[in-house]
Design a protein around this motif. Structure first.
Motif, PDB file in Angstrom:
ATOM      1  N   LEU A 174       0.813  -1.211   0.000  1.00 41.36           N
ATOM      2  CA  LEU A 174       0.000   0.000   0.000  1.00 41.36           C
ATOM      3  C   LEU A 174       0.843   1.257   0.000  1.00 41.36           C
ATOM      4  O   LEU A 174       0.417   2.315  -0.485  1.00 41.36           O
ATOM      5  CB  LEU A 174      -0.935   0.001   1.212  1.00 41.36           C
ATOM      6  N   THR A 175       2.063   1.184   0.527  1.00 40.18           N
ATOM      7  CA  THR A 175       2.921   2.368   0.610  1.00 40.18           C
ATOM      8  C   THR A 175       3.673   2.638  -0.689  1.00 40.18           C
ATOM      9  O   THR A 175       4.220   3.729  -0.864  1.00 40.18           O
ATOM     10  CB  THR A 175       3.950   2.214   1.736  1.00 40.18           C
ATOM     11  N   ARG A 176       3.737   1.645  -1.588  1.00 47.98           N
ATOM     12  CA  ARG A 176       4.493   1.723  -2.843  1.00 47.98           C
ATOM     13  C   ARG A 176       5.980   1.950  -2.577  1.00 47.98           C
ATOM     14  O   ARG A 176       6.687   2.483  -3.400  1.00 47.98           O
ATOM     15  CB  ARG A 176       3.935   2.809  -3.773  1.00 47.98           C
ATOM     16  N   ARG A 177       6.431   1.504  -1.428  1.00 51.65           N
ATOM     17  CA  ARG A 177       7.843   1.623  -1.055  1.00 51.65           C
ATOM     18  C   ARG A 177       8.392   0.263  -0.647  1.00 51.65           C
ATOM     19  O   ARG A 177       7.695  -0.528  -0.014  1.00 51.65           O
ATOM     20  CB  ARG A 177       8.021   2.604   0.107  1.00 51.65           C
ATOM     21  N   ILE A 178       9.648   0.011  -1.009  1.00 52.20           N
ATOM     22  CA  ILE A 178      10.346  -1.205  -0.601  1.00 52.20           C
ATOM     23  C   ILE A 178      11.376  -0.813   0.450  1.00 52.20           C
ATOM     24  O   ILE A 178      12.161   0.121   0.243  1.00 52.20           O
ATOM     25  CB  ILE A 178      11.042  -1.882  -1.795  1.00 52.20           C
ATOM     26  N   LEU A 179      11.353  -1.489   1.591  1.00 49.80           N
ATOM     27  CA  LEU A 179      12.285  -1.205   2.674  1.00 49.80           C
ATOM     28  C   LEU A 179      13.358  -2.288   2.749  1.00 49.80           C
ATOM     29  O   LEU A 179      13.151  -3.423   2.327  1.00 49.80           O
ATOM     30  CB  LEU A 179      11.553  -1.119   4.016  1.00 49.80           C
ATOM     31  N   ARG A 180      14.495  -1.897   3.298  1.00 45.03           N
ATOM     32  CA  ARG A 180      15.594  -2.834   3.507  1.00 45.03           C
ATOM     33  C   ARG A 180      15.999  -2.792   4.979  1.00 45.03           C
ATOM     34  O   ARG A 180      16.182  -1.716   5.551  1.00 45.03           O
ATOM     35  CB  ARG A 180      16.776  -2.487   2.597  1.00 45.03           C
ATOM     36  N   TYR A 181      16.120  -3.978   5.578  1.00 39.21           N
ATOM     37  CA  TYR A 181      16.431  -4.094   6.997  1.00 39.21           C
ATOM     38  C   TYR A 181      17.768  -4.809   7.188  1.00 39.21           C
ATOM     39  O   TYR A 181      17.988  -5.872   6.581  1.00 39.21           O
ATOM     40  CB  TYR A 181      15.356  -4.906   7.720  1.00 39.21           C
ATOM     41  N   PRO A 182      18.663  -4.306   8.041  1.00 34.17           N
ATOM     42  CA  PRO A 182      19.842  -5.105   8.407  1.00 34.17           C
ATOM     43  C   PRO A 182      19.387  -6.413   9.036  1.00 34.17           C
ATOM     44  O   PRO A 182      18.457  -6.434   9.845  1.00 34.17           O
ATOM     45  CB  PRO A 182      20.561  -4.213   9.434  1.00 34.17           C
ATOM     46  N   PHE A 183      20.057  -7.498   8.650  1.00 37.21           N
ATOM     47  CA  PHE A 183      19.600  -8.826   9.048  1.00 37.21           C
ATOM     48  C   PHE A 183      20.768  -9.663   9.532  1.00 37.21           C
ATOM     49  O   PHE A 183      21.829  -9.700   8.901  1.00 37.21           O
ATOM     50  CB  PHE A 183      18.919  -9.500   7.856  1.00 37.21           C
ATOM     51  N   LEU A 199       8.534   3.840  -5.369  1.00 32.53           N
ATOM     52  CA  LEU A 199       7.976   3.807  -6.721  1.00 32.53           C
ATOM     53  C   LEU A 199       7.445   5.164  -7.150  1.00 32.53           C
ATOM     54  O   LEU A 199       7.523   5.524  -8.328  1.00 32.53           O
ATOM     55  CB  LEU A 199       6.855   2.766  -6.800  1.00 32.53           C
ATOM     56  N   GLU A 200       6.914   5.925  -6.214  1.00 33.22           N
ATOM     57  CA  GLU A 200       6.386   7.246  -6.548  1.00 33.22           C
ATOM     58  C   GLU A 200       7.497   8.150  -7.056  1.00 33.22           C
ATOM     59  O   GLU A 200       7.346   8.840  -8.072  1.00 33.22           O
ATOM     60  CB  GLU A 200       5.726   7.873  -5.310  1.00 33.22           C
ATOM     61  N   ALA A 201       8.632   8.135  -6.361  1.00 35.70           N
ATOM     62  CA  ALA A 201       9.758   8.979  -6.758  1.00 35.70           C
ATOM     63  C   ALA A 201      10.308   8.576  -8.117  1.00 35.70           C
ATOM     64  O   ALA A 201      10.822   9.426  -8.864  1.00 35.70           O
ATOM     65  CB  ALA A 201      10.860   8.908  -5.700  1.00 35.70           C
ATOM     66  N   LEU A 202      10.201   7.292  -8.457  1.00 32.74           N
ATOM     67  CA  LEU A 202      10.728   6.796  -9.728  1.00 32.74           C
ATOM     68  C   LEU A 202       9.703   6.887 -10.857  1.00 32.74           C
ATOM     69  O   LEU A 202      10.022   6.592 -12.011  1.00 32.74           O
ATOM     70  CB  LEU A 202      11.180   5.344  -9.575  1.00 32.74           C
ATOM     71  N   GLY A 203       8.485   7.278 -10.534  1.00 31.17           N
ATOM     72  CA  GLY A 203       7.443   7.377 -11.557  1.00 31.17           C
ATOM     73  C   GLY A 203       6.993   6.036 -12.096  1.00 31.17           C
ATOM     74  O   GLY A 203       6.529   5.943 -13.239  1.00 31.17           O
ATOM     75  N   LEU A 204       7.091   4.985 -11.275  1.00 33.02           N
ATOM     76  CA  LEU A 204       6.700   3.645 -11.701  1.00 33.02           C
ATOM     77  C   LEU A 204       5.243   3.381 -11.340  1.00 33.02           C
ATOM     78  O   LEU A 204       4.774   3.794 -10.282  1.00 33.02           O
ATOM     79  CB  LEU A 204       7.595   2.595 -11.036  1.00 33.02           C
ATOM     80  N   PRO A 205       4.516   2.665 -12.189  1.00 32.48           N
ATOM     81  CA  PRO A 205       3.105   2.387 -11.920  1.00 32.48           C
ATOM     82  C   PRO A 205       2.911   1.164 -11.039  1.00 32.48           C
ATOM     83  O   PRO A 205       3.825   0.354 -10.864  1.00 32.48           O
ATOM     84  CB  PRO A 205       2.545   2.135 -13.323  1.00 32.48           C
TER      85      PRO A 205
END
Length: 302
Positions: A174-183, A199-205
């Motif tokens: 729902l956020t249209r964002r991919i997060l990265r976590y130290p693991f 995705l919003e910043a990149l203009g991706l649908p």
């Protein structure tokens, strides 16, 4: 198969195809149709149709186990063997007991996207019953104990791990964002997540759905309602876009003898009759030569 040319691997009419995962040992691709509760198995080298079992409830994802599969269904996490009844490994803490009754939609969140880490833990998230409220979560099943690891999620998706095992990728679609976590693969500990791709910043649908990481550490994401697969570098830079011949690709997996075939599950659930006529490949399993090798999927409990 021509590189980057997308074709039908298995013609199907899936409502919500998802969770493709390749077993190197069995040379078999597994996947699910969530809405119909079906689990598929297919050996491309045999050239025949896939086998299918019906669980009698929605099933969000499957993972390879040393013997059989592990499935995250609506009611809980199940071990599926070649024979006999499924073994229940954990109940779904977000699903009410009435899940089997007719007309009980919206009475709890079901399991959705998931996969195993290199230590054999199963990570699996849920999806809010209304697909809008932040009531879902990400869980980890480790040595028989299911623990909640992230909360405040609407649609848990995009779970993947970097080849060096230092990063866990995850998205709330729902956020249209991919997060990265130290693991930390030894302990299963997660550090503080940060926005890795927007995705919003990149203009991706569309929205980021299921994903996989290749041997070069690049992250491949299916953009649901975006009609494409995108590849990001380990630094989060957009490297490539591949158009899909239907609007709703759901997840990708690397398979084949050399792990260089990209398999893509798709959906018909948001298409009307006109849409299905326009996109005849929707609901099928698609394939594409990726030009890069993927990673072997770990087994549950390994």
């Amino acid at each position: 198969m021509q590189e980057n040319a997308m074709t039908v691997a298995v013609a199907l009419d899936m409502s919500l195809g998802e969770s493709p995962v390749w077993s190197v040992a069995r040379q078999t691709l597994y996947w699910v149709d969530i809405n119909n509760g079906h689990v598929y198995a297919w050996r491309p080298q045999d050239g025949g149709a896939p086998t299918r079992i019906a669980l009698g409830e929605k099933v969000g994802c499957v993972a390879i186990a040393d013997s059989g599969l592990v499935a995250a269904a609506t009611s809980g996490i199940l071990r599926l063997a070649a024979e006999g009844e499924p073994e229940r490994l954990a109940d779904n803490p977000e699903c009410k007991n009435e899940w089997r009754k007719e007309g009980e939609k919206g009475r709890g969140n079901r399991f959705n996207d998931g996969r195993c880490d290199a230590a054999g833990r199963l990570w699996v998230g849920t999806i809010a019953s209304d697909e809008a409220s932040p009531t879902a979560a990400l869980y980890c099943l480790d040595r028989g104990e299911l623990t909640r690891r992230l909360t405040g999620i609407g649609i848990s998706n995009g779970l993947a791990f970097s080849p060096d095992r230092r990063w866990l990728y995850h998205t709330d679609s729902l956020t249209r964002r991919i997060l990265r976590y130290p693991f930390d693969v030894d302990t299963g500990a997660l550090g503080e997540g940060h926005i890795w791709v927007d995705l919003e910043a990149l203009g991706l649908p569309g929205v980021p759905d299921g994903a996989a990481v290749d041997s070069e550490g690049c992250y491949w994401s299916a953009l649901y309602d975006g009609g494409r697969i995108v590849r990001f570098s380990p630094e989060g830079e957009l490297m490539a876009e591949y158009e899909v011949p239907c609007p709703h690709p759901t997840m990708v997996a690397f398979g084949g003898p050399d792990l260089s075939t990209l398999y893509i599950t798709t959906a018909t659930q948001h298409l009307d009759a006109e849409g299905e006529a326009r996109w005849p490949m929707a609901g099928s399993l698609l394939q594409m030569k990726a030009g890069v090798e993927g990673l072997a999927e770990p087994s549950f409990g390994a």
